[in-house]
Write a protein that holds these residues in place. Structure first.
Motif, short mmCIF file in Angstrom:
data_model
loop_
_atom_site.label_atom_id
_atom_site.label_comp_id
_atom_site.label_asym_id
_atom_site.label_seq_id
_atom_site.Cartn_x
_atom_site.Cartn_y
_atom_site.Cartn_z
N HIS A 8 0.85 -1.18 0.00
CA HIS A 8 0.00 0.00 0.00
C HIS A 8 0.89 1.24 0.00
O HIS A 8 2.05 1.18 0.34
CB HIS A 8 -0.97 -0.01 1.19
CG HIS A 8 -0.30 -0.08 2.53
ND1 HIS A 8 0.09 -1.26 3.11
CD2 HIS A 8 0.04 0.90 3.40
CE1 HIS A 8 0.64 -1.00 4.28
NE2 HIS A 8 0.62 0.30 4.49
N THR A 9 0.30 2.37 -0.42
CA THR A 9 1.08 3.60 -0.47
C THR A 9 0.57 4.57 0.58
O THR A 9 -0.62 4.63 0.86
CB THR A 9 1.00 4.28 -1.85
OG1 THR A 9 -0.38 4.58 -2.10
CG2 THR A 9 1.51 3.37 -2.95
N VAL A 10 1.50 5.33 1.14
CA VAL A 10 1.20 6.29 2.20
C VAL A 10 1.71 7.65 1.75
O VAL A 10 2.89 7.78 1.44
CB VAL A 10 1.90 5.88 3.52
CG1 VAL A 10 1.59 6.85 4.64
CG2 VAL A 10 1.51 4.45 3.92
N THR A 11 0.82 8.64 1.68
CA THR A 11 1.21 9.96 1.17
C THR A 11 0.79 11.05 2.15
O THR A 11 -0.39 11.13 2.52
CB THR A 11 0.50 10.23 -0.19
OG1 THR A 11 0.62 9.07 -1.00
CG2 THR A 11 1.10 11.42 -0.89
N ASP A 12 1.74 11.90 2.55
CA ASP A 12 1.37 13.06 3.35
C ASP A 12 0.62 14.05 2.47
O ASP A 12 0.96 14.21 1.30
CB ASP A 12 2.62 13.74 3.93
CG ASP A 12 3.17 12.97 5.12
OD1 ASP A 12 2.52 11.99 5.57
OD2 ASP A 12 4.26 13.35 5.61
N LEU A 13 -0.40 14.74 3.02
CA LEU A 13 -1.24 15.60 2.19
C LEU A 13 -0.81 17.07 2.25
O LEU A 13 -0.27 17.58 1.29
CB LEU A 13 -2.71 15.39 2.55
CG LEU A 13 -3.18 13.96 2.20
CD1 LEU A 13 -4.57 13.70 2.73
CD2 LEU A 13 -3.14 13.71 0.69
N THR A 14 -1.05 17.79 3.33
CA THR A 14 -0.56 19.17 3.42
C THR A 14 0.72 19.14 4.26
O THR A 14 1.07 18.11 4.84
CB THR A 14 -1.59 20.11 4.09
OG1 THR A 14 -1.50 19.97 5.51
CG2 THR A 14 -3.02 19.82 3.64
N PRO A 15 1.44 20.28 4.34
CA PRO A 15 2.67 20.28 5.15
C PRO A 15 2.45 19.81 6.61
O PRO A 15 3.33 19.20 7.19
CB PRO A 15 3.14 21.73 5.09
CG PRO A 15 2.61 22.24 3.79
CD PRO A 15 1.28 21.55 3.59
N THR A 16 1.27 20.12 7.19
CA THR A 16 1.07 19.73 8.59
C THR A 16 0.07 18.59 8.78
O THR A 16 0.08 17.93 9.81
CB THR A 16 0.50 20.92 9.41
OG1 THR A 16 -0.75 21.33 8.82
CG2 THR A 16 1.45 22.09 9.46
N THR A 17 -0.82 18.39 7.84
CA THR A 17 -2.04 17.64 8.13
C THR A 17 -2.35 16.58 7.09
O THR A 17 -2.21 16.81 5.89
CB THR A 17 -3.24 18.62 8.21
OG1 THR A 17 -2.89 19.70 9.07
CG2 THR A 17 -4.48 17.93 8.77
N GLY A 18 -2.83 15.42 7.58
CA GLY A 18 -3.42 14.43 6.71
C GLY A 18 -2.42 13.46 6.11
O GLY A 18 -1.31 13.83 5.71
N VAL A 19 -2.83 12.20 6.09
CA VAL A 19 -2.06 11.19 5.39
C VAL A 19 -3.08 10.35 4.62
O VAL A 19 -4.18 10.09 5.12
CB VAL A 19 -1.20 10.38 6.38
CG1 VAL A 19 -2.02 9.58 7.35
CG2 VAL A 19 -0.22 9.50 5.69
#
Ligand code: OGA
Ligand code: MN
Length: 278
Positions: A3-14
């Motif tokens: 599975h892939t894991v991606t950070d979304l904004t600089p501070t928030t969300g994956v």
């Protein structure tokens, strides 16, 4: 399959893709999820397509699942249906309240630790997205003077304050019914045992203790505007099957408006809080 894991904004969300159904119901996945929640506030499993049994099982791996006061489906008393369709939920009339920034359970001593929402049906077009605002990041970014100004300040949270946003002119009878829900005082800055700090704001916050109503309102509005600047906000565009989990103690959330006729349907579970507000 990985599975892939991606950070979304600089501070928030994956965002995690490639994990679906029973593969989520795994203590290793749950431990990773809790870790990501702590670091990033919002965890999104894209098109995970959990059925109700799997949603409850995964929730239990993350914490203590809060039973609902009025269970809907007796087979899954922990699952609340979030919809504006009154034939599917007794609470449908209250959904407009979710269009305003809030945290879940803010009138309790111990607000919910996290909320899980999975999309069974989504709204049309660009309506019905959900937005998240990171109040750890918002506190952190305040100038030193701004932080000092908030020290020791407390706000009164009530169901009535939240309802007044939706229905500004209640009848005395309606108002009295809302007022039967007990109000709760909380500090504006929530300091955790770990030392981590967040702003405790949202639709239930109506007054600031020791301020006139107008001064208190102005301060709360100013802080909410600060905390919900685009740099602290993550907007989620739903796909059917998405599972979104947020740290309800440090993330404000709101639904972008969707129509009363919308088929939008979310299945939701809540995790009991683990730390009283201090
Ligand atoms: C909730 C909530 C937001 C949404 O269920 O507590 O605020 O987008 N939902 O439905
Ligand atoms: Mn909510």
């Amino acid at each position: 399959m990985g599975h892939t894991v991606t950070d979304l904004t600089p501070t928030t969300g994956v965002e995690i893709s490639g994990l679906t159904g029973s593969r989520l119901v795994d203590p290793v996945v749950a431990a990773e999820c809790l870790d990501a929640l702590e670091r990033r506030g919002v965890v999104i499993y894209r098109e995970a397509h959990l059925d109700d049994d799997q949603l409850v099982a995964f929730s239990r791996l993350l914490g203590e699942v809060v039973p609902l006061p009025m269970g809907g489906d007796p087979r899954h008393p922990e699952i609340q249906k979030i919809t504006r369709d009154a034939s599917q939920s007794k609470l449908a009339a209250y959904r407009e309240g979710t269009f305003y920034w809030h945290i879940d359970g803010s009138t309790a001593t111990v607000p919910d630790k996290a909320t899980l929402l999975t999309a069974r049906q989504i709204a049309d077009g660009d309506t019905g997205d959900t937005e998240f605002a990171n109040t750890y990041a918002a506190y952190e970014a305040l100038p030193a003077r701004g932080k000092a100004e908030l020290e020791g300040l407390r706000a009164v949270h009530s169901f009535t304050s939240a309802q007044l946003l939706v229905y500004p002119n209640p009848s005395p009878k309606e108002r009295a019914a809302w007022d039967r829900n007990p109000a709760r005082e909380h500090p504006l800055v929530w300091t955790r045992r770990s030392g981590r700090k967040s702003l405790l704001l949202g639709s239930t916050a109506g007054e600031v203790v020791g301020h006139t109503p107008a001064e208190g309102r102005a301060l709360l509005d100013r802080l909410l505007e600060w905390a919900t600047q685009p740099r602290f906000v993550l907007r989620h565009r739903w796909r059917v099957g998405d599972l979104v989990i947020w740290d309800n103690t440090g993330i404000l959330h709101r639904a972008r408006p969707y129509s009363e006729q919308s088929a939008r349907l979310m299945h939701r579970t809540s995790l009991a809080g683990e730390e009283a507000v201090a």
